[in-house]
Motif scaffolding. Structure first.
Motif, PDB file in Angstrom:
ATOM      1  N   ALA A 297       0.771  -1.389  -0.081  1.00 28.74           N
ATOM      2  CA  ALA A 297      -0.060  -0.089   0.223  1.00 28.74           C
ATOM      3  C   ALA A 297       0.852   1.329  -0.076  1.00 28.74           C
ATOM      4  N   GLU A 298       2.023   1.301   0.530  1.00 31.81           N
ATOM      5  CA  GLU A 298       2.753   2.344   0.793  1.00 31.81           C
ATOM      6  C   GLU A 298       4.219   2.296  -0.070  1.00 31.81           C
ATOM      7  N   ALA A 299       4.688   3.273  -0.298  1.00 27.40           N
ATOM      8  CA  ALA A 299       6.102   3.478  -0.973  1.00 27.40           C
ATOM      9  C   ALA A 299       7.140   2.629   0.115  1.00 27.40           C
ATOM     10  N   MET A 300       8.006   1.872  -0.538  1.00 25.47           N
ATOM     11  CA  MET A 300       8.901   1.168   0.325  1.00 25.47           C
ATOM     12  C   MET A 300       9.915   2.314   0.593  1.00 25.47           C
ATOM     13  N   LYS A 301      10.306   2.023   2.161  1.00 27.46           N
ATOM     14  CA  LYS A 301      11.281   3.041   2.554  1.00 27.46           C
ATOM     15  C   LYS A 301      12.644   2.237   2.704  1.00 27.46           C
TER      16      LYS A 301
ATOM     17  N   ASP B  89       5.604   5.649  -4.521  1.00 23.90           N
ATOM     18  CA  ASP B  89       5.914   7.017  -4.342  1.00 23.90           C
ATOM     19  C   ASP B  89       4.626   7.677  -3.461  1.00 23.90           C
ATOM     20  N   GLU B  90       4.464   8.743  -3.553  1.00 26.03           N
ATOM     21  CA  GLU B  90       3.281   9.183  -2.671  1.00 26.03           C
ATOM     22  C   GLU B  90       1.800   8.719  -3.339  1.00 26.03           C
ATOM     23  N   ALA B  91       1.723   8.661  -4.634  1.00 22.19           N
ATOM     24  CA  ALA B  91       0.564   8.180  -5.240  1.00 22.19           C
ATOM     25  C   ALA B  91       0.398   6.818  -5.350  1.00 22.19           C
ATOM     26  N   GLN B  92       1.188   5.854  -5.065  1.00 24.91           N
ATOM     27  CA  GLN B  92       1.259   4.393  -5.462  1.00 24.91           C
ATOM     28  C   GLN B  92       1.990   3.963  -4.678  1.00 24.91           C
TER      29      GLN B  92
END
Length: 124
Positions: A82-86, A116-119
């Motif tokens: 669901a979130e960008a990989m950190k 990224d922020e969108a996907q």
């Protein structure tokens, strides 16, 4: 074997695979086999597959076993978060090198993004 529940909502059809119950039989025109989805329960509850996860940090395991019915069948597998990989600089660089090597070997059959922020991130 446990059944796959099918439900329709607002024109979308989705299949729900039971988690931690046992293998689900799959039999269609392309594939015959079993799928087992394991997910560690919250709060350290005891469960029948806890030995397989003992001493490991993983939360989920997916096992697929079976046979393709036709040799010309193409198999696609992937995942998305669901979130960008950190990732830190070193980890991100190493992943880019390894994924780049896999892309050269597989050709157009590999796609990935760290997100990224969108996907969120994905690999297919």
């Amino acid at each position: 074997s446990y059944p796959i529940a099918v439900e329709e909502l607002a024109g979308w059809r989705r299949q729900i695979v039971p988690v931690n119950e046992g293998p689900v039989q799959i039999d269609n025109d392309l594939f015959h086999g079993q799928l087992l989805l394991l997910h560690r329960p919250p709060n350290g509850q005891s469960w029948r597959f806890q030995d397989a996860f003992a001493g490991k940090k993983r939360l989920m395991e997916l096992q697929l076993q079976g046979r393709f019915k036709h040799a010309s069948c193409r198999f696609v597998f992937g995942g998305q978060i669901a979130e960008a990989m950190k990732l830190g600089l070193l980890a991100r660089s190493l992943c880019r090198v390894l994924l780049g090597m896999m892309h050269r070997i597989l050709g157009a059959g590999l796609e990935w993004s760290f997100g990224d922020e969108a996907q969120g991130g994905y690999i297919f």
